[in-house]
Write a protein that holds these residues in place. Sequence first.
Motif, PDB file in Angstrom:
ATOM      1  N   ASP A  56       4.684 -19.318 -50.157  1.00  0.00           N
ATOM      2  CA  ASP A  56       4.028 -20.438 -49.501  1.00  0.00           C
ATOM      3  C   ASP A  56       4.752 -20.820 -48.220  1.00  0.00           C
ATOM      4  O   ASP A  56       5.469 -21.806 -48.156  1.00  0.00           O
ATOM      5  CB  ASP A  56       3.950 -21.641 -50.453  1.00  0.00           C
ATOM      6  N   VAL A  57       4.578 -20.001 -47.189  1.00  0.00           N
ATOM      7  CA  VAL A  57       5.173 -20.314 -45.904  1.00  0.00           C
ATOM      8  C   VAL A  57       4.402 -21.479 -45.292  1.00  0.00           C
ATOM      9  O   VAL A  57       3.171 -21.464 -45.247  1.00  0.00           O
ATOM     10  CB  VAL A  57       5.102 -19.097 -44.968  1.00  0.00           C
ATOM     11  N   PRO A  58       5.073 -22.539 -44.839  1.00  0.00           N
ATOM     12  CA  PRO A  58       4.359 -23.656 -44.212  1.00  0.00           C
ATOM     13  C   PRO A  58       3.530 -23.166 -43.036  1.00  0.00           C
ATOM     14  O   PRO A  58       3.991 -22.344 -42.243  1.00  0.00           O
ATOM     15  CB  PRO A  58       5.497 -24.580 -43.749  1.00  0.00           C
ATOM     16  N   THR A  59       2.317 -23.661 -42.920  1.00  0.00           N
ATOM     17  CA  THR A  59       1.478 -23.248 -41.803  1.00  0.00           C
ATOM     18  C   THR A  59       1.802 -24.060 -40.551  1.00  0.00           C
ATOM     19  O   THR A  59       1.490 -23.626 -39.451  1.00  0.00           O
ATOM     20  CB  THR A  59      -0.010 -23.408 -42.148  1.00  0.00           C
ATOM     21  N   LYS A  60       2.417 -25.247 -40.704  1.00  0.00           N
ATOM     22  CA  LYS A  60       2.763 -26.038 -39.541  1.00  0.00           C
ATOM     23  C   LYS A  60       4.139 -26.654 -39.712  1.00  0.00           C
ATOM     24  O   LYS A  60       4.462 -27.213 -40.755  1.00  0.00           O
ATOM     25  CB  LYS A  60       1.739 -27.139 -39.296  1.00  0.00           C
ATOM     26  N   LEU A  61       4.937 -26.531 -38.680  1.00  0.00           N
ATOM     27  CA  LEU A  61       6.222 -27.203 -38.608  1.00  0.00           C
ATOM     28  C   LEU A  61       6.159 -28.159 -37.433  1.00  0.00           C
ATOM     29  O   LEU A  61       5.817 -27.761 -36.323  1.00  0.00           O
ATOM     30  CB  LEU A  61       7.345 -26.189 -38.399  1.00  0.00           C
ATOM     31  N   VAL A  62       6.461 -29.410 -37.667  1.00  0.00           N
ATOM     32  CA  VAL A  62       6.359 -30.443 -36.638  1.00  0.00           C
ATOM     33  C   VAL A  62       7.752 -30.947 -36.310  1.00  0.00           C
ATOM     34  O   VAL A  62       8.555 -31.225 -37.211  1.00  0.00           O
ATOM     35  CB  VAL A  62       5.461 -31.604 -37.094  1.00  0.00           C
ATOM     36  N   ALA A  63       8.047 -31.076 -35.021  1.00  0.00           N
ATOM     37  CA  ALA A  63       9.361 -31.557 -34.593  1.00  0.00           C
ATOM     38  C   ALA A  63       9.209 -32.438 -33.361  1.00  0.00           C
ATOM     39  O   ALA A  63       8.273 -32.280 -32.568  1.00  0.00           O
ATOM     40  CB  ALA A  63      10.277 -30.375 -34.277  1.00  0.00           C
ATOM     41  N   LYS A  64      10.150 -33.362 -33.203  1.00  0.00           N
ATOM     42  CA  LYS A  64      10.192 -34.140 -31.973  1.00  0.00           C
ATOM     43  C   LYS A  64      10.598 -33.227 -30.821  1.00  0.00           C
ATOM     44  O   LYS A  64      11.340 -32.263 -31.006  1.00  0.00           O
ATOM     45  CB  LYS A  64      11.186 -35.292 -32.106  1.00  0.00           C
ATOM     46  N   ALA A  65      10.112 -33.547 -29.651  1.00  0.00           N
ATOM     47  CA  ALA A  65      10.367 -32.707 -28.485  1.00  0.00           C
ATOM     48  C   ALA A  65      11.858 -32.667 -28.166  1.00  0.00           C
ATOM     49  O   ALA A  65      12.537 -33.699 -28.146  1.00  0.00           O
ATOM     50  CB  ALA A  65       9.585 -33.226 -27.283  1.00  0.00           C
ATOM     51  N   VAL A  66      12.372 -31.466 -27.964  1.00  0.00           N
ATOM     52  CA  VAL A  66      13.764 -31.244 -27.575  1.00  0.00           C
ATOM     53  C   VAL A  66      13.761 -30.259 -26.416  1.00  0.00           C
ATOM     54  O   VAL A  66      12.753 -29.580 -26.174  1.00  0.00           O
ATOM     55  CB  VAL A  66      14.603 -30.679 -28.751  1.00  0.00           C
ATOM     56  N   PRO A  67      14.873 -30.155 -25.697  1.00  0.00           N
ATOM     57  CA  PRO A  67      14.918 -29.154 -24.618  1.00  0.00           C
ATOM     58  C   PRO A  67      14.701 -27.748 -25.168  1.00  0.00           C
ATOM     59  O   PRO A  67      15.168 -27.409 -26.247  1.00  0.00           O
ATOM     60  CB  PRO A  67      16.335 -29.315 -24.054  1.00  0.00           C
ATOM     61  N   LEU A  68      13.988 -26.940 -24.411  1.00  0.00           N
ATOM     62  CA  LEU A  68      13.714 -25.567 -24.815  1.00  0.00           C
ATOM     63  C   LEU A  68      14.784 -24.639 -24.252  1.00  0.00           C
ATOM     64  O   LEU A  68      15.348 -24.918 -23.202  1.00  0.00           O
ATOM     65  CB  LEU A  68      12.327 -25.145 -24.332  1.00  0.00           C
ATOM     66  N   PRO A  69      15.083 -23.510 -24.951  1.00  0.00           N
ATOM     67  CA  PRO A  69      14.457 -23.039 -26.202  1.00  0.00           C
ATOM     68  C   PRO A  69      14.890 -23.863 -27.405  1.00  0.00           C
ATOM     69  O   PRO A  69      16.016 -24.346 -27.467  1.00  0.00           O
ATOM     70  CB  PRO A  69      14.942 -21.593 -26.304  1.00  0.00           C
ATOM     71  N   MET A  70      13.983 -23.991 -28.359  1.00  0.00           N
ATOM     72  CA  MET A  70      14.221 -24.750 -29.590  1.00  0.00           C
ATOM     73  C   MET A  70      14.584 -23.789 -30.710  1.00  0.00           C
ATOM     74  O   MET A  70      13.984 -22.726 -30.847  1.00  0.00           O
ATOM     75  CB  MET A  70      12.962 -25.533 -29.967  1.00  0.00           C
TER      76      MET A  70
END
Length: 330
Positions: A56-70
Amino acid sequence: MELLSTPHSIQISDITCDSFRISWEIDTPDLERVTHYSLDLNKKENKNANKFKHRDVPTKLVAKAVPLPMTVRGHWFLSPRTEYSVAVQTAIKQSDGEYQVSGWSETVEFCTGDYAKEHLQLLQEKAEIMAGRMLRFSVFYRNHQQEYFQHIRQHCGNVMQPYLKDNSGSHGSPISGTLRGIFFSCNTEFNTGQPPQDSPYGRYRFQIPAQQLFHPGTCLYFADLYCMYTAYHYAVLVLAPRGSPGDHFCRTRLPELDITCNRFLTCTAEGPELVFRHAQDLILEIIYTEPLNLALGYLDEISGHQLMSLSTANAKKDPSCKACNVNMGR
């Protein structure tokens, strides 16, 4: 409402067995406005995959915006040596609590890596705990069908050639499908001090004096620890003559062991002779990386049973066993 631009030019980098870094581009006016990222991460289907692990791999991972690359890291949803696809969506959290979202980016694919040395060192520490006391032995042995040894004699000049290791053991093992070697055993029965008379691999046994494969000119590496939904565990060790191609392969990938002082397999000088010992409470699988002539040992038929149910050929590791699985705790 001003539309949010869709992420594009996805880049994946710094891939390990349980992490990766991801970056993308969006239109300049949106760079300061974005507050959250969403990743649509999916494991590609593989008919040969271990169906018991990470289904069961999560279909969505949500994160607050951080400098890229993340950096995306997580052993609970990323498996080693596994192909994934990922797409990106950005969002702006508005004053009313709702989100303005972009479209989804293009989908890109990548494959996670093998266990690094640090993972294998954790496995080694677990194996050391369960190794038990050391027992003396004098031969390495290899069981197979009679036809196998006949083929070696008639078509291979009496020489066993190294072959690619199968996919048994840990899914992230860096030697599976990459290292060439010849499989040997060395475990002995506690009451006799001799190799067991039963085998899952065949009724014919090639035995070779231990000093032919294991001596001060040999390097010893720890490669894996696994079980197959059973109480007993297997440890995989690699023997490679110092300076050989097998030695060079293992040196950058596997933890090296001191052949005179470790919890698994030792070779020590006691007086004029070399003395060999193996761990009592682990089933050792020894991979020797060089060709071997049958003339260096002897072939015989064992008197016991061929226990096919105990074969580890392409055996899948139990991912739920706390004794032989590791994560980096991240």
